[in-house]
Enzyme design. Sequence first.
Site, PDB file in Angstrom:
ATOM      1  N   GLU A   1      66.750  20.229  57.764  1.00 36.79           N
ATOM      2  CA  GLU A   1      67.089  18.870  57.680  1.00 36.79           C
ATOM      3  C   GLU A   1      66.769  18.382  59.116  1.00 36.79           C
ATOM      4  O   GLU A   1      67.214  18.826  60.212  1.00 36.79           O
ATOM      5  CB  GLU A   1      68.545  18.835  57.320  1.00 36.79           C
TER       6      GLU A   1
ATOM      7  N   CYS B   1      72.384  16.306  53.538  1.00 37.39           N
ATOM      8  CA  CYS B   1      72.954  14.874  53.295  1.00 37.39           C
ATOM      9  C   CYS B   1      71.783  13.650  53.551  1.00 37.39           C
ATOM     10  O   CYS B   1      72.079  12.444  53.199  1.00 37.39           O
ATOM     11  CB  CYS B   1      74.154  14.589  54.015  1.00 37.39           C
TER      12      CYS B   1
ATOM     13  N   ASN C   1      71.698  16.163  46.244  1.00 36.59           N
ATOM     14  CA  ASN C   1      72.124  17.256  47.307  1.00 36.59           C
ATOM     15  C   ASN C   1      73.534  17.679  46.831  1.00 36.59           C
ATOM     16  O   ASN C   1      73.658  18.416  45.888  1.00 36.59           O
ATOM     17  CB  ASN C   1      71.929  16.792  48.828  1.00 36.59           C
ATOM     18  N   GLU C   2      74.258  17.307  47.752  1.00 37.16           N
ATOM     19  CA  GLU C   2      75.928  17.588  47.495  1.00 37.16           C
ATOM     20  C   GLU C   2      76.659  16.417  46.635  1.00 37.16           C
ATOM     21  O   GLU C   2      77.492  15.827  47.150  1.00 37.16           O
ATOM     22  CB  GLU C   2      76.511  18.035  48.976  1.00 37.16           C
TER      23      GLU C   2
HETATM   24  O1  AHR Z   1      73.777  21.725  56.712  1.00 42.95           O
HETATM   25  C1  AHR Z   1      74.576  20.443  57.174  1.00 42.95           C
HETATM   26  C2  AHR Z   1      75.237  19.555  55.908  1.00 42.95           C
HETATM   27  O2  AHR Z   1      76.020  20.377  55.316  1.00 42.95           O
HETATM   28  C3  AHR Z   1      74.139  19.226  54.943  1.00 42.95           C
HETATM   29  O3  AHR Z   1      73.443  18.124  55.449  1.00 42.95           O
HETATM   30  C4  AHR Z   1      74.881  19.078  53.902  1.00 42.95           C
HETATM   31  O4  AHR Z   1      74.291  18.915  52.668  1.00 42.95           O
HETATM   32  C5  AHR Z   1      76.248  19.973  53.995  1.00 42.95           C
HETATM   33  O5  AHR Z   1      77.273  19.136  53.839  1.00 42.95           O
END
Ligand code: AHR
Length: 656
Positions: free
Chosen positions: A51, A242, A373-374
């Site tokens: 990321e 994220c 994602n989340e």
């Molecule tokens: O890894 C950091 C963050 O942790 C990521 O962006 C997210 O998916 C999680 O909350």
Amino acid sequence: MINIKLGKLAMAVGAMCLSTAAFAQTSAVYTIDPTQLKATVQPTMYGVFFEDINMGADGGLYAELVKNRSFEFDRNLMGWTIKGDSSAVKVIDRKTERPDNPHYIKVAASTQGIMLVNEGFRGMGIRKGEAYNFSVIARQPAGGNVTLQLQLLDESGKVIGTASVQPKSAEWRKFKVSIPASAQAAKGSLAVVVQGKGTIDLDMISLFPQRTWKNRENGLRADLVQMLADMKPGFIRFPGGCIVEGRYLVNRYQWKKTVGDVDKRETIINRWNTEFKHRSTPDYFQSFGLGFMEYFMLAEDIGAEPLPILNCGMACQFNSGELVPVDQIDPYVQDALDLIEFANGDASTKWGKLRISLGHPAKFNLKMLGVGNENWGPNYVERWTLFRDAIKKKYPQVKIVTSTGTDPDGARFDTLNTAFRKLNADILDEHYYRPPQWFRDNAKRYDSYDRNGPKIFAGEYAAHVPGVDDALKKNNLEAALAEAAFMTGLERNADVVNMASYAPLFAHVDAWQWAPDLIWFDNLKHYGTPNYYVQKLYSLNKGTNVVPMLLNGQPIAGQAGIYANATVNNKSGELLIKLVNVSGNSQNADLNIKDLNKYQKTAWVTTLKNAKPNAVNSLAEPQLVSPVDSQVSITGDKLAIAAEPYSFKVIKLKLK
Ligand code: AHR
């Protein structure tokens, strides 16, 4: 059977108090049966999560040295200092004409020169003897006579490389020149001196090391890619995290805007710019120079399956939580379908043709992608279902990775876990950022999972050791061992757990927002954390099949602080044993291996250890906690291994 040399009393005391010296001489017999092949370990088992956080892409893996090269940051000249008459530099807005790249600068040249200095990403790393590729997109009115004098500067402002370029074109054109560096600078900078008569328009002022990964233009930092390649990861998840979701939908990750000409990839604010007040990073933007084509090529280069994660029509629910109404979701779903076509389509398809035009006729053979994602809640399930239906209709063979939310338990997780199991999801993505104790306690988490349900992707995890300053959670040995302990359970359950990745992957020592992270770097150097070595050792020694390794007929998951698992590689004929001692005591392990006489009389042992569980690696001591190889002779009918305090071992036996 456990063989307690100190007797039952000592075992009971030791089990209650791992750190008591009373347990120091314990020797246990672990039985291993390499003839009983159990779960298949998938080639994808251990991968990496990438990321653009902590300046992982811009300022990190992406080797561009110029920050704000196209003047698109909120403050258009951020990262640039003008020496001389600052009114000679004007930022021009051409939003209507070029919404993808709305700004450039117009500089009125002078005889003595207007100097523009770019500070890089917390400086620029410059290496003595190496060449740096400068490029710029420029134009000057016919008859103009403006030259760009280029200087590489060290931290004291001393010139350590020069070149010049005369961009003579009335139309926008790219000009390039190479600058040799005569000295090293860890926090260097680039000066562009605009000299002569007339005005010149400048955009995309760029500087790359010539030596990038595979010497590609618009390339990646070779040393950082090498760290990934060395892990031989089974997959690479990208671009997050994220960042996929965006604070608002407008700054979600949109893959189509990240392929093709670099100057047409719209720069946007990085969501980690403002996410944490205590780690605010006002100069953090996404140039998308590292875009989806580069991600796919990176995956191919390092032999990893590509795993893109796409926005599901929801912005980050910790931020705006903006939602795309379901009757307007089609463009989002179409992005997913088009991405599969981009990766796998042939020349007769629109997006396959684009890939080919970008110089990659071979298909990337995309087998899976993530939807969301989340994300969590009924809105997610509703949108996911629309994606699932469309993707499966056109590409039934593509597996969909599905979020189970932000945590490995609690209401969000339970609801999604139940819903997606009913919906027969292919792969569930579980995330856990938890203290080391959680990892030690959860080594058996997957022992009781449904063997016929969705596969599990441990998509983001890291043991978080509470720090003095809570934000600065350290990548120490205790955390690494807790992860190693937990991973025995992932591997033992390889029939259910098909993929796992630590997160986040990279962090710039001067520009991070989130810690801990697997690999840390500055502008010239890098180091792997103890956690990195755990990941690498697992990945390089995963084997092809789990075989039983038991203590008293039970999985080894914390008895006296020991965690263990065994696999075989049925191609190479190796038996691979992972043995983790999270306790502060030395422990003797007698490995009672069936058909031991079929193996060579030497065991190859790799050990990661330190007497101090809070030991960390650093740029100054990058190898303080790093694997050491040794050999142990097998003399009797058992392999005797001494598991030192706070150690992780991979023990390898080879068939004769
Ligand atoms: O890894 C950091 C963050 O942790 C990521 O962006 C997210 O998916 C999680 O909350």
